[in-house]
Design an enzyme around this catalytic site. Sequence first.
Site, short mmCIF file in Angstrom:
data_model
loop_
_atom_site.label_atom_id
_atom_site.label_comp_id
_atom_site.label_asym_id
_atom_site.label_seq_id
_atom_site.Cartn_x
_atom_site.Cartn_y
_atom_site.Cartn_z
N SER A 56 0.85 -1.20 0.00
CA SER A 56 0.00 0.00 0.00
C SER A 56 0.89 1.25 0.00
O SER A 56 2.10 1.17 0.22
CB SER A 56 -0.89 0.01 1.24
OG SER A 56 -0.10 0.22 2.40
N ASP A 99 -1.25 -1.55 -3.93
CA ASP A 99 -2.62 -1.62 -3.39
C ASP A 99 -3.15 -0.20 -3.19
O ASP A 99 -2.48 0.64 -2.57
CB ASP A 99 -2.54 -2.37 -2.04
CG ASP A 99 -3.89 -2.74 -1.49
OD1 ASP A 99 -4.84 -2.90 -2.27
OD2 ASP A 99 -3.99 -2.89 -0.25
N ASP A 121 -7.13 3.43 -7.57
CA ASP A 121 -8.41 3.46 -6.87
C ASP A 121 -9.04 4.84 -6.99
O ASP A 121 -8.77 5.74 -6.19
CB ASP A 121 -8.20 3.06 -5.40
CG ASP A 121 -9.51 3.04 -4.62
OD1 ASP A 121 -10.55 3.35 -5.22
OD2 ASP A 121 -9.48 2.70 -3.43
N ALA A 239 -11.42 -8.45 2.68
CA ALA A 239 -11.88 -9.83 2.78
C ALA A 239 -11.30 -10.59 3.97
O ALA A 239 -11.29 -11.82 3.97
CB ALA A 239 -11.59 -10.56 1.47
N SER A 283 -5.87 -7.39 7.26
CA SER A 283 -6.17 -7.32 8.70
C SER A 283 -5.95 -8.65 9.42
O SER A 283 -5.48 -8.67 10.56
CB SER A 283 -7.62 -6.86 8.92
OG SER A 283 -7.79 -5.56 8.42
P1 13P Z 1 -8.86 -6.33 5.10
O1 13P Z 1 -8.76 -5.12 5.95
O2 13P Z 1 -10.20 -6.98 5.21
O3 13P Z 1 -7.76 -7.30 5.36
O4 13P Z 1 -8.73 -5.86 3.57
C1 13P Z 1 -7.49 -5.68 2.97
C2 13P Z 1 -7.56 -5.02 1.65
O5 13P Z 1 -8.59 -4.91 1.02
C3 13P Z 1 -6.32 -4.49 1.10
O6 13P Z 1 -6.51 -3.78 -0.08
O1 G3H Z 2 -6.72 -1.61 2.03
C1 G3H Z 2 -5.91 -1.25 2.87
C2 G3H Z 2 -4.83 -2.17 3.27
O2 G3H Z 2 -5.23 -2.95 4.36
C3 G3H Z 2 -3.57 -1.41 3.52
O3 G3H Z 2 -3.67 -0.68 4.70
O4 G3H Z 2 -3.01 1.63 4.06
O5 G3H Z 2 -2.87 0.82 6.46
O6 G3H Z 2 -1.25 -0.01 4.72
P1 G3H Z 2 -2.63 0.52 4.99
ZN ZN Z 3 -8.38 -2.79 -0.19
#
Ligand code: 13P
Ligand code: G3H
Ligand code: ZN
Length: 348
Positions: A56, A99, A121, A239, A283
């Site tokens: 991310s 991400d 996004d 998810a 998560s």
């Molecule tokens: P979770 O917070 O459900 O793990 O989702 C992660 C996610 O979508 C990362 O892009």
């Molecule tokens: O979708 C979000 C991911 O869980 C990444 O989270 O932006 O805290 O690294 P973050």
């Molecule tokens: Zn996400």
Amino acid sequence: MISYKDLGLVNTKEMFKKAMAEGYAVPAYNFNNMEQLQAIITACVETRSPVILQVSKGARNYANQTLLRYMAEGAVKMAREMEEKLGCDEPIPIALHLDHGDSFELAKSCIDMGFSSVMIDGSHLPYEENVELTARVVEYAHKYDVTVEGELGVLAGIEDDVEAAKSIYTDPEQVEDFVSKTGVDSLAISIGTSHGAYKFKPEQCELIDGVYVPPPLRFDILEEIEKRLSGFPIVLHGASSVLKKYVDMINQYGGKLEAAIGVPEDQLRKAAKSAVCKINIDSDGRLVMTGIIRKILAEKPQEFDPRKYLGPAREELIKMYKHKNINVLGSAWRYGNCKNLEKEDIKL
Ligand code: 13P
Ligand code: G3H
Ligand code: ZN
């Protein structure tokens, strides 16, 4: 400019084609540090699962973007060494993916430093602006054979009430137009999942044997989208299942996660058999690490060697990722045979 192809990475095209044909979803696991990355690679090599290593914007800021890129390159080498030792006749495919990219510049920077896939996004933007931004990223990425994930519909947050959440599900009527105008390779949709550990409020759930069971995902919307985008890869964010075992562990050892509720694994299993080809999990990994570290520090207050709590956290992460691949996403045992590897049966 570094090409991901020189790093042993692949884009998501072939991964998704195979996942679609065989009815499973490729895991996209986020990493921010060495132990998470080691666990993801170990679990995926030892279950013969394809994997998308997900970074991310926050991870790039936390761990340093250059270091993360080299870590991913190292991870590919680690996978190949493991496979040689295990006597595997085929490597697992590994993608490095941005991400939730939020700008053209960020996506370009990742592409230029060796990412094989990016998400742009624009789901929070007005529709036409989302189309414009996504198409711009696709145009650049495709020059280098990098795949792009777009998003339509906004994932509900814990602050949204049920009515508000409803209004931001992906509108199936927009998907064909979005995909054809942008040229994206996959599409993230909103059908009731959300990010983090608080995906549903207790009052939205049924309490069965002391466990909150949330309302089912909107498979009707997914089916409608599948009809309109036949054979096109769909992505599910948010998810994590928010595994009770680790939430309880965190709470037992001094944490305070109240009514943390995730997506039940049977819902994900069902989604993985559909056009959903990529399932994002972050998560659940955070909960595993925090639970184990809290437990060890509480039980052994004299411990101060980080390897003594990060090591066991990594071991538990490996177990959790293997469980996801084998029992939830169905991505295990898809790439080659390994002479020196026994199939495992993971129960969490
Ligand atoms: P979770 O917070 O459900 O793990 O989702 C992660 C996610 O979508 C990362 O892009
Ligand atoms: O979708 C979000 C991911 O869980 C990444 O989270 O932006 O805290 O690294 P973050
Ligand atoms: Zn996400």
